[in-house]
Design a protein around this motif. Structure first.
Motif, mmCIF file in Angstrom:
data_model
loop_
_atom_site.group_PDB
_atom_site.id
_atom_site.type_symbol
_atom_site.label_atom_id
_atom_site.label_comp_id
_atom_site.label_asym_id
_atom_site.label_seq_id
_atom_site.Cartn_x
_atom_site.Cartn_y
_atom_site.Cartn_z
ATOM 1 N N LEU A 43 50.443 32.918 36.867
ATOM 2 C CA LEU A 43 49.419 33.055 37.903
ATOM 3 C C LEU A 43 48.257 33.917 37.416
ATOM 4 O O LEU A 43 47.088 33.620 37.678
ATOM 5 C CB LEU A 43 50.016 33.654 39.181
ATOM 6 C CG LEU A 43 50.851 32.706 40.019
ATOM 7 C CD1 LEU A 43 51.529 33.461 41.158
ATOM 8 C CD2 LEU A 43 50.013 31.582 40.568
ATOM 9 N N ARG A 44 48.574 34.977 36.693
ATOM 10 C CA ARG A 44 47.515 35.850 36.171
ATOM 11 C C ARG A 44 46.640 35.104 35.162
ATOM 12 O O ARG A 44 45.410 35.223 35.175
ATOM 13 C CB ARG A 44 48.144 37.087 35.523
ATOM 14 C CG ARG A 44 47.130 38.151 35.201
ATOM 15 C CD ARG A 44 47.711 39.513 34.897
ATOM 16 N NE ARG A 44 49.126 39.561 34.675
ATOM 17 C CZ ARG A 44 49.701 40.058 33.576
ATOM 18 N NH1 ARG A 44 48.951 40.515 32.604
ATOM 19 N NH2 ARG A 44 51.004 40.098 33.449
ATOM 20 N N ILE A 45 47.248 34.317 34.311
ATOM 21 C CA ILE A 45 46.495 33.538 33.315
ATOM 22 C C ILE A 45 45.593 32.525 34.003
ATOM 23 O O ILE A 45 44.413 32.383 33.659
ATOM 24 C CB ILE A 45 47.461 32.844 32.334
ATOM 25 C CG1 ILE A 45 48.127 33.871 31.430
ATOM 26 C CG2 ILE A 45 46.736 31.795 31.503
ATOM 27 C CD1 ILE A 45 49.270 33.311 30.598
ATOM 28 N N VAL A 46 46.128 31.809 34.987
ATOM 29 C CA VAL A 46 45.336 30.804 35.693
ATOM 30 C C VAL A 46 44.189 31.455 36.453
ATOM 31 O O VAL A 46 43.058 30.959 36.444
ATOM 32 C CB VAL A 46 46.236 29.980 36.646
ATOM 33 C CG1 VAL A 46 45.419 29.114 37.580
ATOM 34 C CG2 VAL A 46 47.203 29.134 35.849
ATOM 35 N N GLN A 47 44.438 32.589 37.091
ATOM 36 C CA GLN A 47 43.369 33.282 37.810
ATOM 37 C C GLN A 47 42.276 33.756 36.853
ATOM 38 O O GLN A 47 41.089 33.666 37.155
ATOM 39 C CB GLN A 47 43.938 34.464 38.594
ATOM 40 C CG GLN A 47 44.716 34.035 39.815
ATOM 41 C CD GLN A 47 45.410 35.180 40.507
ATOM 42 O OE1 GLN A 47 45.503 36.285 39.973
ATOM 43 N NE2 GLN A 47 45.919 34.914 41.704
ATOM 44 N N ARG A 48 42.682 34.259 35.688
ATOM 45 C CA ARG A 48 41.697 34.687 34.692
ATOM 46 C C ARG A 48 40.845 33.518 34.212
ATOM 47 O O ARG A 48 39.623 33.633 34.077
ATOM 48 C CB ARG A 48 42.414 35.333 33.505
ATOM 49 C CG ARG A 48 41.853 36.698 33.155
ATOM 50 C CD ARG A 48 42.507 37.321 31.954
ATOM 51 N NE ARG A 48 43.957 37.338 32.084
ATOM 52 C CZ ARG A 48 44.807 37.254 31.068
ATOM 53 N NH1 ARG A 48 44.364 37.141 29.852
ATOM 54 N NH2 ARG A 48 46.101 37.278 31.261
ATOM 55 N N LEU A 49 41.490 32.389 33.970
ATOM 56 C CA LEU A 49 40.751 31.208 33.528
ATOM 57 C C LEU A 49 39.788 30.713 34.599
ATOM 58 O O LEU A 49 38.638 30.357 34.302
ATOM 59 C CB LEU A 49 41.723 30.094 33.147
ATOM 60 C CG LEU A 49 42.489 30.278 31.843
ATOM 61 C CD1 LEU A 49 43.547 29.190 31.707
ATOM 62 C CD2 LEU A 49 41.559 30.254 30.661
ATOM 63 N N LEU A 50 40.229 30.699 35.837
ATOM 64 C CA LEU A 50 39.362 30.253 36.921
ATOM 65 C C LEU A 50 38.183 31.203 37.127
ATOM 66 O O LEU A 50 37.076 30.769 37.435
ATOM 67 C CB LEU A 50 40.163 30.099 38.214
ATOM 68 C CG LEU A 50 41.129 28.913 38.242
ATOM 69 C CD1 LEU A 50 41.954 28.934 39.525
ATOM 70 C CD2 LEU A 50 40.402 27.602 38.100
ATOM 71 N N THR A 51 38.404 32.489 36.939
ATOM 72 C CA THR A 51 37.317 33.464 37.041
ATOM 73 C C THR A 51 36.292 33.228 35.941
ATOM 74 O O THR A 51 35.083 33.254 36.194
ATOM 75 C CB THR A 51 37.877 34.896 36.939
ATOM 76 O OG1 THR A 51 38.849 35.090 37.970
ATOM 77 C CG2 THR A 51 36.778 35.927 37.087
ATOM 78 N N LYS A 52 36.754 32.969 34.723
ATOM 79 C CA LYS A 52 35.833 32.685 33.623
ATOM 80 C C LYS A 52 35.035 31.411 33.876
ATOM 81 O O LYS A 52 33.835 31.363 33.621
ATOM 82 C CB LYS A 52 36.598 32.556 32.302
ATOM 83 C CG LYS A 52 37.085 33.872 31.752
ATOM 84 C CD LYS A 52 37.805 33.670 30.443
ATOM 85 C CE LYS A 52 38.324 34.980 29.910
ATOM 86 N NZ LYS A 52 39.025 34.825 28.626
ATOM 87 N N VAL A 53 35.702 30.389 34.383
ATOM 88 C CA VAL A 53 35.020 29.133 34.686
ATOM 89 C C VAL A 53 33.964 29.363 35.763
ATOM 90 O O VAL A 53 32.840 28.858 35.665
ATOM 91 C CB VAL A 53 36.034 28.053 35.131
ATOM 92 C CG1 VAL A 53 35.339 26.854 35.745
ATOM 93 C CG2 VAL A 53 36.895 27.630 33.960
ATOM 94 N N ASP A 54 34.299 30.138 36.766
ATOM 95 C CA ASP A 54 33.355 30.425 37.846
ATOM 96 C C ASP A 54 32.133 31.183 37.325
ATOM 97 O O ASP A 54 30.988 30.852 37.661
ATOM 98 C CB ASP A 54 34.054 31.223 38.942
ATOM 99 C CG ASP A 54 33.204 31.370 40.180
ATOM 100 O OD1 ASP A 54 32.540 30.389 40.576
ATOM 101 O OD2 ASP A 54 33.213 32.478 40.762
ATOM 102 N N LYS A 55 32.353 32.178 36.474
ATOM 103 C CA LYS A 55 31.238 32.942 35.910
ATOM 104 C C LYS A 55 30.348 32.063 35.035
ATOM 105 O O LYS A 55 29.121 32.140 35.110
ATOM 106 C CB LYS A 55 31.763 34.122 35.096
ATOM 107 C CG LYS A 55 32.325 35.242 35.935
ATOM 108 C CD LYS A 55 32.840 36.364 35.057
ATOM 109 C CE LYS A 55 33.485 37.456 35.875
ATOM 110 N NZ LYS A 55 34.023 38.533 35.047
#
Length: 64
Positions: A43-55
């Motif tokens: 979950l932490r990895i997926v959230q980090r990836l989604l945050t990067k994609v959003d930025k």
């Protein structure tokens, strides 16, 4: 009679019809167990990836 039953048992053991399905079920079970064991990390990895994609998408669309 006993030899007939024994030959049927051997024939049943040698058939591989359902072996592929059993293997798939075991593989899926192992994947689910691993996912449950490491769910917080996943979950932490997926959230980090989604945050990067959003930025990155904000950077791309704000440069107009």
């Amino acid at each position: 009679m006993l030899t007939f039953a024994w030959s049927k048992a051997k024939d049943f053991w040698k058939r591989e019809d359902g072996l592929g399905m059993l293997e798939m079920i075991l593989i899926i079970a192992v994947i689910i167990i691993i996912a449950l064991l490491f769910r917080k990390e996943l979950l932490r990895i997926v959230q980090r990836l989604l945050t990067k994609v959003d930025k990155k998408s904000d950077e791309v669309f704000s440069d107009n």
